[in-house]
Scaffold this active site. Structure first.
Site, PDB file in Angstrom:
ATOM      1  N   LYS B 192       0.855  -1.184   0.000  1.00  0.00           N
ATOM      2  CA  LYS B 192       0.000   0.000   0.000  1.00  0.00           C
ATOM      3  C   LYS B 192       0.894   1.238   0.000  1.00  0.00           C
ATOM      4  O   LYS B 192       1.561   1.543   0.990  1.00  0.00           O
ATOM      5  CB  LYS B 192      -0.911   0.005   1.233  1.00  0.00           C
ATOM      6  CG  LYS B 192      -1.971   1.084   1.135  1.00  0.00           C
ATOM      7  CD  LYS B 192      -1.897   2.004   2.337  1.00  0.00           C
ATOM      8  CE  LYS B 192      -2.750   3.214   2.188  1.00  0.00           C
ATOM      9  NZ  LYS B 192      -2.059   4.407   1.770  1.00  0.00           N
ATOM     10  N   GLU B 245       4.875   7.145  10.654  1.00  0.00           N
ATOM     11  CA  GLU B 245       4.814   7.969  11.852  1.00  0.00           C
ATOM     12  C   GLU B 245       4.597   7.110  13.095  1.00  0.00           C
ATOM     13  O   GLU B 245       4.035   6.011  13.024  1.00  0.00           O
ATOM     14  CB  GLU B 245       3.690   8.994  11.605  1.00  0.00           C
ATOM     15  CG  GLU B 245       3.365   9.909  12.731  1.00  0.00           C
ATOM     16  CD  GLU B 245       2.354   9.309  13.659  1.00  0.00           C
ATOM     17  OE1 GLU B 245       2.379   9.680  14.834  1.00  0.00           O
ATOM     18  OE2 GLU B 245       1.560   8.452  13.211  1.00  0.00           O
ATOM     19  N   THR B 246       5.002   7.625  14.268  1.00  0.00           N
ATOM     20  CA  THR B 246       5.049   6.809  15.487  1.00  0.00           C
ATOM     21  C   THR B 246       3.681   6.334  15.995  1.00  0.00           C
ATOM     22  O   THR B 246       3.552   5.177  16.386  1.00  0.00           O
ATOM     23  CB  THR B 246       5.736   7.583  16.631  1.00  0.00           C
ATOM     24  OG1 THR B 246       5.238   8.918  16.636  1.00  0.00           O
ATOM     25  CG2 THR B 246       7.218   7.600  16.475  1.00  0.00           C
ATOM     26  N   GLY B 249       2.563   3.725  13.827  1.00  0.00           N
ATOM     27  CA  GLY B 249       3.398   2.553  14.087  1.00  0.00           C
ATOM     28  C   GLY B 249       2.894   1.774  15.286  1.00  0.00           C
ATOM     29  O   GLY B 249       2.841   0.537  15.276  1.00  0.00           O
ATOM     30  N   GLU B 266       9.647   1.175  10.794  1.00  0.00           N
ATOM     31  CA  GLU B 266      10.683   2.192  10.686  1.00  0.00           C
ATOM     32  C   GLU B 266       9.974   3.514  10.894  1.00  0.00           C
ATOM     33  O   GLU B 266       9.145   3.916  10.079  1.00  0.00           O
ATOM     34  CB  GLU B 266      11.372   2.104   9.332  1.00  0.00           C
ATOM     35  CG  GLU B 266      12.704   2.825   9.310  1.00  0.00           C
ATOM     36  CD  GLU B 266      12.585   4.214   8.725  1.00  0.00           C
ATOM     37  OE1 GLU B 266      12.310   5.154   9.508  1.00  0.00           O
ATOM     38  OE2 GLU B 266      12.732   4.338   7.508  1.00  0.00           O
ATOM     39  N   CYS B 305      13.434  10.418   6.900  1.00  0.00           N
ATOM     40  CA  CYS B 305      13.339  10.021   8.313  1.00  0.00           C
ATOM     41  C   CYS B 305      14.647  10.288   9.038  1.00  0.00           C
ATOM     42  O   CYS B 305      14.660  10.525  10.235  1.00  0.00           O
ATOM     43  CB  CYS B 305      12.999   8.542   8.435  1.00  0.00           C
ATOM     44  SG  CYS B 305      11.542   8.111   7.506  1.00  0.00           S
ATOM     45  N   GLU B 406      10.399  15.940  14.716  1.00  0.00           N
ATOM     46  CA  GLU B 406      10.768  15.848  13.310  1.00  0.00           C
ATOM     47  C   GLU B 406       9.886  16.788  12.494  1.00  0.00           C
ATOM     48  O   GLU B 406       8.670  16.650  12.483  1.00  0.00           O
ATOM     49  CB  GLU B 406      10.564  14.407  12.862  1.00  0.00           C
ATOM     50  CG  GLU B 406      11.213  14.093  11.570  1.00  0.00           C
ATOM     51  CD  GLU B 406      11.267  12.602  11.329  1.00  0.00           C
ATOM     52  OE1 GLU B 406      10.684  11.836  12.111  1.00  0.00           O
ATOM     53  OE2 GLU B 406      11.886  12.219  10.330  1.00  0.00           O
TER      54      GLU B 406
END
Lengths: 124, 510
Positions: B192, B245-246, B249, B266, B305, B406
């Site tokens: 995706k 993104e966290t 994730g 990641e 990243c 970030e």
């Protein structure tokens, strides 16, 4: 595990009228929604909005406040970085990031702005 | 490096990139219309205008892709390694044969300068397939002698069908990072792409689709909340890999826990790039390399990243070093990414540029000093509606949000350090641990720093190099698992143990 309320009020959250309108629109489509402050990579400051219960609230989550009756959480490690910030939830054009719900209608998404201030001077 | 060439935008007369009005999903070896017939616009970040439509898929399309993948998995998984490697090598050949076309498509899709896609994204993608073609053939099982008559055989077996979610910043290359090891290890995959960059990977499918047996490699486009979730929560995947993104994730890992499958992630970073005083000891190539290493924060417009978005400069050289760095930043040529002279293109989407603007505002409120940039770049003509942001430098301290989060744009936050322990302290004062850079002429100091920094990748006297064969992945909240290295094959394999007794004597228990 229920999240704990912050011990101090050094991070807070507020919503613009537009964001509040988007939330009430979402509450007509979902049983409830919750916000999670994103931390890094491509979506950085995005507020992730999920249906209530989608994301398991853990020990790491701090409830920083309520917006439109919905909880806004942040990772406790991030909380340290955000101290003295007042997060303003707003809405902009464009699709939502990641797995986040749109801001009420498709093609609109939630964003955050911040007021960096001391706790006493944070009346935005 | 090619110079002075401006490629024609895809779809226009004489462009080397053919553009259809709309694209379906790539499922079962062919392009198919989405089940519900819905499409979404793909917007060029250069003009801010839509240039084609791709499938706005629904969970039904994910199921179709999984059907195709499951139908193909037995045959693909049992193919001799030599045959699988042949397919991967042919993919690499096809990418190389279409290098220029794919580079232009990728540049138009994402806004990254074509000099980057020609020299980095596309050649690395081809090489990645070759690396894993070779690595898979080196993958050996083991035989252990438990006792004289008992032997443990260990073999690698494919997981079956995997789900892979790719971000917008390197739509082709990061898809390759995931697809190559998955296929090499004998798996079928449903990929995706990011919803803001769904098209260039479909161009890649046009190039490599016929080489891969039908159903082995499938691409489904659509919104993350619907398609990403339908894939990540699906009980028919044996593993999920995600870059992004966290919070997402975390959600992916939560879904994986429900299916009891592995997840590799990641996630973000806030990578420190550390410059010791000795880089300025001579006015030579190394010094210029170090200054360039600083300016690499503008590579891919900061949408990386591992963007070296925190610069730590030893205080004794701060003024000298920054004068050179700012001088170099002033010379950055911003414009049409299809111009080979362009060094920085537009940000990928209007959402991203909004976030960058909001961080610049936060930086100013926090009291950081704006040294250059800090605003949208005003462009003319066709580029007027593009998402261009000026390369930006802030000076401040590591406790500020612009040093801790970030920004994913061409924004660097600079601070100083006194000595080596101070540099280590600041470098590690972050939630993330994806990348880091160390610049020094002192080899033993470089080694000490490399070991002391809590990050998965520490570049010493270089930055932003991503060769296949060097492991990439995060410490701390930057992720789980590694990519771009042969051990990734383990992430995509089961370990089969056969414990064999060659003794004919009964155990004697019953």
């Amino acid at each position: 595990m229920a999240a704990t309320k912050p011990a101090s009020e050094t991070v807070s959250v507020a919503a613009t009228p537009e964001a509040l309108a988007a939330i009430s629109q979402l509450l007509k489509q979902h049983k409830g929604v919750a916000f999670f402050q994103s931390g890094g990579c491509c979506d950085n400051s995005a507020p992730m909005c999920f249906e209530d219960g989608e994301m398991i609230i853990g020990k790491v989550d701090r409830l920083i406040g309520m917006v439109g009756g919905c909880p806004y959480y942040m990772d406790f490690r991030q909380y340290e970085v955000y101290k003295n910030n007042r997060i303003i939830l707003d809405v902009e054009d464009g699709d939502a990031d990641g797995f986040s719900l749109p801001a009420g209608t498709e093609g609109r998404h939630f964003v955050t702005r911040a007021k960096v201030c001391t706790p006493n001077l944070c009346n935005v | 490096m090619q110079i002075n060439k401006v490629y024609v935008a895809p779809g226009l007369p004489k462009s080397i990139v053919e553009l259809k009005k709309r694209y379906g999903n790539y499922v079962g070896g062919k392009f198919v219309a989405p089940v519900k017939g819905q499409y979404m616009e793909d917007i060029s970040p250069t003009t801010g205008k839509p240039f084609c439509e791709v499938a706005k898929s629904t969970p039904e399309d994910v199921e179709l892709a999984l059907d195709a993948a499951h139908a193909a998995k037995e045959k693909w998984g049992e193919l001799p390694l030599s045959e699988r490697a042949k397919v991967l090598n042919k993919i690499a050949d096809a990418i190389e044969a279409n290098e220029e076309m794919l580079a232009v498509a990728e540049s138009w899709e994402n806004g990254k300068p074509v000099r980057e896609t020609l020299n980095v994204d596309v050649p690395l993608a081809a090489d990645h397939f070759r690396y894993f073609a070779g690595a898979a053939r080196m993958l050996e099982g083991t035989i252990s002698e438990i006792d004289k008559d008992t032997v443990a055989y260990h073999m690698h077996e494919p997981l079956g069908v995997v789900g892979q979610i790719v971000p917008f910043n390197f739509p082709i290359l990061l898809a390759t990072w995931k697809i190559a090891p998955a296929l090499a290890a004998g798996n079928c995959t449903v990929v995706k792409p990011a919803s803001s960059t769904p098209w260039s990977i479909l161009k890649l499918m046009e190039v490599i689709g016929d080489i891969v047996p039908a159903g082995v490699l499938n691409v489904v486009t659509g919104p993350g909340a619907e398609i990403g979730k339908a894939l990540a929560t699906n009980p028919r995947i044996a593993k999920i890999a995600f870059t992004g993104e966290t919070v997402t994730g975390r959600l992916i890992m939560q879904y994986a826990s429900q299916n009891l499958i592995p997840a590799t992630l990641e996630l973000g970073g806030k990578s420190p790039n550390i410059f010791f005083d000795d880089v300025m000891a001579k006015d030579d190539d190394f010094m210029r390399k170090a200054v360039e290493g600083f300016v690499l924060y503008a590579f891919n417009k900061g949408e990386v990243c591992t963007c070296p978005s925190r610069a730590l400069i030893q205080e004794s050289i701060y003024d000298q070093f920054m004068a050179k760095a700012l001088d170099s930043i002033k010379k950055i040529k911003q414009g049409n990414p299809l111009d080979t002279n362009t060094m920085i293109g537009p940000q990928v989407s209007t959402q991203q540029i909004q976030k960058i603007i909001s961080y610049v505002d936060i930086g100013k409120q926090e009291g950081a000093k704006l040294l250059i940039g800090g605003e949208k770049a005003k462009m003319e003509g066709d580029l007027k509606g593009g998402y261009f942001f000026k390369p930006t430098v802030f000076q401040g301290n590591n406790k500020m949000r612009i040093f801790q989060e970030e920004i994913f744009g061409p924004v660097i936050a600079v601070t100083t350090f006194k000595d080596e322990p101070d540099a280590i302290r600041i470098a590690n004062d972050t939630l993330y641990g994806l990348g880091a850079g160390v610049w020094t002429r002192d080899g033993t100091r470089a080694y000490r720093m490399g070991r002391a920094i809590k990050a998965g990748r520490v570049w010493i006297n270089c930055y932003h190099a991503y060769p296949a064969g060097a492991a990439f992945g995060g410490y701390k909240i930057s992720g789980v698992g590694r990519e771009t290295y042969r051990t990734v094959l383990e992430h995509y394999s089961q370990t089969k143990n056969m414990l064999v007794s060659y003794s004919e004597k009964p155990l004697g228990f019953f």
